[in-house]
Design an enzyme around this catalytic site. Sequence first.
Site, PDB file in Angstrom:
ATOM      1  N   SER A 124       0.830  -1.206   0.000  1.00 17.79           N
ATOM      2  CA  SER A 124       0.000   0.000   0.000  1.00 17.79           C
ATOM      3  C   SER A 124       0.862   1.253   0.000  1.00 17.79           C
ATOM      4  O   SER A 124       1.940   1.265   0.596  1.00 17.79           O
ATOM      5  CB  SER A 124      -0.885   0.001   1.262  1.00 17.79           C
ATOM      6  OG  SER A 124      -1.480   1.263   1.463  1.00 17.79           O
ATOM      7  N   TYR A 148      -1.469  -0.034  10.556  1.00 18.90           N
ATOM      8  CA  TYR A 148      -1.730  -0.718   9.287  1.00 18.90           C
ATOM      9  C   TYR A 148      -0.545  -0.552   8.332  1.00 18.90           C
ATOM     10  O   TYR A 148      -0.008  -1.538   7.817  1.00 18.90           O
ATOM     11  CB  TYR A 148      -3.006  -0.184   8.627  1.00 18.90           C
ATOM     12  CG  TYR A 148      -3.121  -0.592   7.179  1.00 18.90           C
ATOM     13  CD1 TYR A 148      -2.953   0.329   6.158  1.00 18.90           C
ATOM     14  CD2 TYR A 148      -3.356  -1.922   6.833  1.00 18.90           C
ATOM     15  CE1 TYR A 148      -3.026  -0.064   4.828  1.00 18.90           C
ATOM     16  CE2 TYR A 148      -3.428  -2.321   5.514  1.00 18.90           C
ATOM     17  CZ  TYR A 148      -3.261  -1.373   4.512  1.00 18.90           C
ATOM     18  OH  TYR A 148      -3.320  -1.761   3.190  1.00 18.90           O
ATOM     19  N   LYS A 152       2.169  -3.386   6.799  1.00 14.26           N
ATOM     20  CA  LYS A 152       2.438  -3.655   5.375  1.00 14.26           C
ATOM     21  C   LYS A 152       3.924  -3.514   5.085  1.00 14.26           C
ATOM     22  O   LYS A 152       4.503  -4.291   4.333  1.00 14.26           O
ATOM     23  CB  LYS A 152       1.624  -2.706   4.491  1.00 14.26           C
ATOM     24  CG  LYS A 152       0.126  -2.844   4.612  1.00 14.26           C
ATOM     25  CD  LYS A 152      -0.374  -4.258   4.355  1.00 14.26           C
ATOM     26  CE  LYS A 152      -0.598  -4.553   2.891  1.00 14.26           C
ATOM     27  NZ  LYS A 152      -1.328  -5.817   2.660  1.00 14.26           N
TER      28      LYS A 152
HETATM   29  P1  NAD Z   1     -10.822  -6.905   1.414  1.00 14.64           P
HETATM   30  O1  NAD Z   1     -11.021  -6.867   2.882  1.00 14.64           O
HETATM   31  O2  NAD Z   1     -11.977  -6.672   0.509  1.00 14.64           O
HETATM   32  O3  NAD Z   1     -10.186  -8.315   0.990  1.00 14.64           O
HETATM   33  C1  NAD Z   1      -9.298  -8.993   1.826  1.00 14.64           C
HETATM   34  C2  NAD Z   1      -9.696 -10.470   1.792  1.00 14.64           C
HETATM   35  O4  NAD Z   1      -8.823 -11.180   2.645  1.00 14.64           O
HETATM   36  C3  NAD Z   1     -11.131 -10.701   2.294  1.00 14.64           C
HETATM   37  O5  NAD Z   1     -11.820 -11.568   1.429  1.00 14.64           O
HETATM   38  C4  NAD Z   1     -10.922 -11.333   3.670  1.00 14.64           C
HETATM   39  O6  NAD Z   1     -11.955 -12.245   4.002  1.00 14.64           O
HETATM   40  C5  NAD Z   1      -9.586 -12.048   3.468  1.00 14.64           C
HETATM   41  N1  NAD Z   1      -8.850 -12.264   4.712  1.00 14.64           N
HETATM   42  C6  NAD Z   1      -8.612 -11.359   5.701  1.00 14.64           C
HETATM   43  N2  NAD Z   1      -7.928 -11.945   6.700  1.00 14.64           N
HETATM   44  C7  NAD Z   1      -7.695 -13.236   6.329  1.00 14.64           C
HETATM   45  C8  NAD Z   1      -7.031 -14.335   6.919  1.00 14.64           C
HETATM   46  N3  NAD Z   1      -6.506 -14.250   8.138  1.00 14.64           N
HETATM   47  N4  NAD Z   1      -6.988 -15.512   6.240  1.00 14.64           N
HETATM   48  C9  NAD Z   1      -7.559 -15.629   5.009  1.00 14.64           C
HETATM   49  N5  NAD Z   1      -8.218 -14.618   4.388  1.00 14.64           N
HETATM   50  C10 NAD Z   1      -8.271 -13.437   5.052  1.00 14.64           C
HETATM   51  O7  NAD Z   1      -9.648  -5.889   1.094  1.00 14.64           O
HETATM   52  P2  NAD Z   1      -9.099  -5.389  -0.317  1.00 14.64           P
HETATM   53  O8  NAD Z   1      -9.479  -3.948  -0.457  1.00 14.64           O
HETATM   54  O9  NAD Z   1      -9.451  -6.356  -1.385  1.00 14.64           O
HETATM   55  O10 NAD Z   1      -7.526  -5.454  -0.039  1.00 14.64           O
HETATM   56  C11 NAD Z   1      -6.791  -6.580  -0.431  1.00 14.64           C
HETATM   57  C12 NAD Z   1      -5.346  -6.291  -0.124  1.00 14.64           C
HETATM   58  O11 NAD Z   1      -4.968  -5.077  -0.747  1.00 14.64           O
HETATM   59  C13 NAD Z   1      -5.064  -6.106   1.368  1.00 14.64           C
HETATM   60  O12 NAD Z   1      -3.837  -6.758   1.690  1.00 14.64           O
HETATM   61  C14 NAD Z   1      -4.908  -4.596   1.526  1.00 14.64           C
HETATM   62  O13 NAD Z   1      -3.999  -4.271   2.569  1.00 14.64           O
HETATM   63  C15 NAD Z   1      -4.355  -4.200   0.185  1.00 14.64           C
HETATM   64  N6  NAD Z   1      -4.659  -2.805  -0.191  1.00 14.64           N
HETATM   65  C16 NAD Z   1      -5.964  -2.403  -0.274  1.00 14.64           C
HETATM   66  C17 NAD Z   1      -6.239  -1.062  -0.627  1.00 14.64           C
HETATM   67  C18 NAD Z   1      -7.652  -0.551  -0.718  1.00 14.64           C
HETATM   68  O14 NAD Z   1      -7.834   0.688  -0.691  1.00 14.64           O
HETATM   69  N7  NAD Z   1      -8.650  -1.408  -0.854  1.00 14.64           N
HETATM   70  C19 NAD Z   1      -5.195  -0.178  -0.892  1.00 14.64           C
HETATM   71  C20 NAD Z   1      -3.890  -0.645  -0.780  1.00 14.64           C
HETATM   72  C21 NAD Z   1      -3.633  -1.980  -0.431  1.00 14.64           C
HETATM   73  C1  WQD Z   2      -9.963   9.652   0.546  1.00 12.38           C
HETATM   74  C2  WQD Z   2     -10.212  11.132   0.777  1.00 12.38           C
HETATM   75  C3  WQD Z   2     -10.578  11.732   3.066  1.00 12.38           C
HETATM   76  C4  WQD Z   2     -14.401   9.582   3.447  1.00 12.38           C
HETATM   77  C5  WQD Z   2      -7.326   4.701   2.725  1.00 12.38           C
HETATM   78  C6  WQD Z   2      -6.303   4.039   3.587  1.00 12.38           C
HETATM   79  C7  WQD Z   2      -5.166   3.552   2.720  1.00 12.38           C
HETATM   80  C8  WQD Z   2      -5.691   2.690   1.588  1.00 12.38           C
HETATM   81  C9  WQD Z   2      -6.752   3.419   0.791  1.00 12.38           C
HETATM   82  C10 WQD Z   2      -5.346   0.394   2.289  1.00 12.38           C
HETATM   83  C11 WQD Z   2      -9.501  11.678   2.009  1.00 12.38           C
HETATM   84  C12 WQD Z   2     -11.828  11.998   2.232  1.00 12.38           C
HETATM   85  C13 WQD Z   2     -13.221  10.094   2.946  1.00 12.38           C
HETATM   86  C14 WQD Z   2     -15.464  10.462   3.809  1.00 12.38           C
HETATM   87  C15 WQD Z   2     -14.103  12.326   3.160  1.00 12.38           C
HETATM   88  N1  WQD Z   2      -6.186   1.453   2.095  1.00 12.38           N
HETATM   89  N2  WQD Z   2     -13.077  11.449   2.806  1.00 12.38           N
HETATM   90  N3  WQD Z   2     -15.264  11.805   3.651  1.00 12.38           N
HETATM   91  O1  WQD Z   2      -7.710   7.687   3.523  1.00 12.38           O
HETATM   92  O2  WQD Z   2      -6.712   8.120   1.221  1.00 12.38           O
HETATM   93  O3  WQD Z   2      -6.731   5.813   2.119  1.00 12.38           O
HETATM   94  O4  WQD Z   2      -7.788   3.816   1.721  1.00 12.38           O
HETATM   95  O5  WQD Z   2      -4.203   0.306   1.947  1.00 12.38           O
HETATM   96  O6  WQD Z   2      -4.300   2.819   3.547  1.00 12.38           O
HETATM   97  O7  WQD Z   2      -5.783   5.018   4.459  1.00 12.38           O
HETATM   98  O8  WQD Z   2      -8.864   6.873   1.412  1.00 12.38           O
HETATM   99  O9  WQD Z   2     -11.209   6.900   0.689  1.00 12.38           O
HETATM  100  O10 WQD Z   2     -10.688   6.943   3.201  1.00 12.38           O
HETATM  101  O11 WQD Z   2     -10.253   8.971   1.791  1.00 12.38           O
HETATM  102  O12 WQD Z   2     -13.967  13.553   3.033  1.00 12.38           O
HETATM  103  O13 WQD Z   2     -16.557  10.031   4.273  1.00 12.38           O
HETATM  104  O14 WQD Z   2     -11.614  11.340   1.000  1.00 12.38           O
HETATM  105  O15 WQD Z   2     -10.358  12.771   4.012  1.00 12.38           O
HETATM  106  O16 WQD Z   2      -9.063  12.990   1.707  1.00 12.38           O
HETATM  107  P1  WQD Z   2      -7.476   7.247   2.134  1.00 12.38           P
HETATM  108  P2  WQD Z   2     -10.324   7.360   1.804  1.00 12.38           P
END
Ligand code: NAD
Ligand code: WQD
Length: 333
Positions: A124, A148, A152
């Site tokens: 991330s 978090y 990562k």
């Molecule tokens: P998500 O929660 O939708 O998907 C994660 C999946 O992993 C889920 O299906 C959950 O059931 C499964 N899971 C969680 N813990 C587990 C465990 N202990 N054993 C087996 N399965 C498990 O999240 P996502 O948005 O799809 O994110 C997937 C990956 O991408 C994560 O590692 C997250 O850190 C990373 N990521 C997400 C974002 C984002 O904004 N969505 C941004 C950057 C990185």
């Molecule tokens: C985006 C913008 C908020 C909600 C998060 C995690 C990051 C990654 C992606 C896992 C910001 C604003 C949001 C609302 C708002 N996940 N906002 N009202 O915070 O950039 O990133 O998700 O890796 O680790 O931190 O994404 O969508 O929460 O916010 O004004 O109800 O929208 O302040 O500027 P963020 P977000």
Amino acid sequence: MRIFVTGGAGYIGSHFCVAALQAGHDVVVFDNFCNSDPGVPSRIARIARRPCSVVTGDVRRKQDISNALRSAQPDLVVHLAGLKAVGDSVARPLDYFETNVGGTACLLEAMKEHGVHRLIFSSSATVYGQPVELPLKESHPLNPTNPYGRSKLMAEWLCDDFQRAEGNVSIVVLRYFNPVGAHPSGGIGDDPVGVPNNLMPFVTQVASGQRERLHIFGTDYPTPDGTGVRDYLHVCDLAEGHLAAISRSDTPGFVTVNLGTGTGYSVLDVVRTFERETGRAIPVAYGKRREGDLAQYYADPARALHLLNWRARRDLGEMCRDAWAWQRGSSTE
Ligand code: NAD
Ligand code: WQD
């Protein structure tokens, strides 16, 4: 290739699995369904028009992964299983380290045990912390500011040290920026439990009438309109970035790559684009900053183009249209 996808039933995982199946790969989803619907793998198969294998298991239990890898005998692992909510990580850091770090350690041990040498790891942009300069390159200092992000980064370090020790292993770390949107079929998408933390699912729930208004967290940031700026990326572009990384993962080594568009959009940009693209009004209320939020960050995507021959193709309008189609539960296929 046969690809073992931990967390494959999740938001990003389900979109990757559809893309991988459609590209001709075989897919085994490994998930404990703590944050996804057990019905997702069948939706993946229906959209891709190809079967998708499923194993219910927990990455924190090495025996679960070992048994699954022995049975699946994959060519490659895509490791998405994890906990991902920043605020939640502050409240329960040990759970985040147990899953995101401990789970990655269990996976690496099981991969070694079963001779699986290729891994794509889902990291991330949160590992960068407060930007020292923008756009963010992979060489930017790594200074995560919450449990978090630290979990990562520690998982990245685990992968790096493991690769150095094993030598013949290939690990590609993908640092995602802000994935949003959904598959155009409307069959899979971001399905947060409870009140959405993230902007786009909150906006779609306001558009559907499920929420009264969007609370904008801060209007006094040093950005063009005072609201937070982020690098939003269509989840289907993100899925295709993983396919591009697969071609890179046949070379032993350890590499990190940003997956972002390189363009930053403000909260108000997203709201106005969503209203224009969908015809839905998004009432807003202006509030104070959210604890821990950064003013702005967005990617330098040059290495992804150079190393993976990948760039994002879908614009913010398409992200908004597809997010809305998912929210409405409509299918365009
Ligand atoms: P998500 O929660 O939708 O998907 C994660 C999946 O992993 C889920 O299906 C959950 O059931 C499964 N899971 C969680 N813990 C587990 C465990 N202990 N054993 C087996 N399965 C498990 O999240 P996502 O948005 O799809 O994110 C997937 C990956 O991408 C994560 O590692 C997250 O850190 C990373 N990521 C997400 C974002 C984002 O904004 N969505 C941004 C950057 C990185
Ligand atoms: C985006 C913008 C908020 C909600 C998060 C995690 C990051 C990654 C992606 C896992 C910001 C604003 C949001 C609302 C708002 N996940 N906002 N009202 O915070 O950039 O990133 O998700 O890796 O680790 O931190 O994404 O969508 O929460 O916010 O004004 O109800 O929208 O302040 O500027 P963020 P977000």
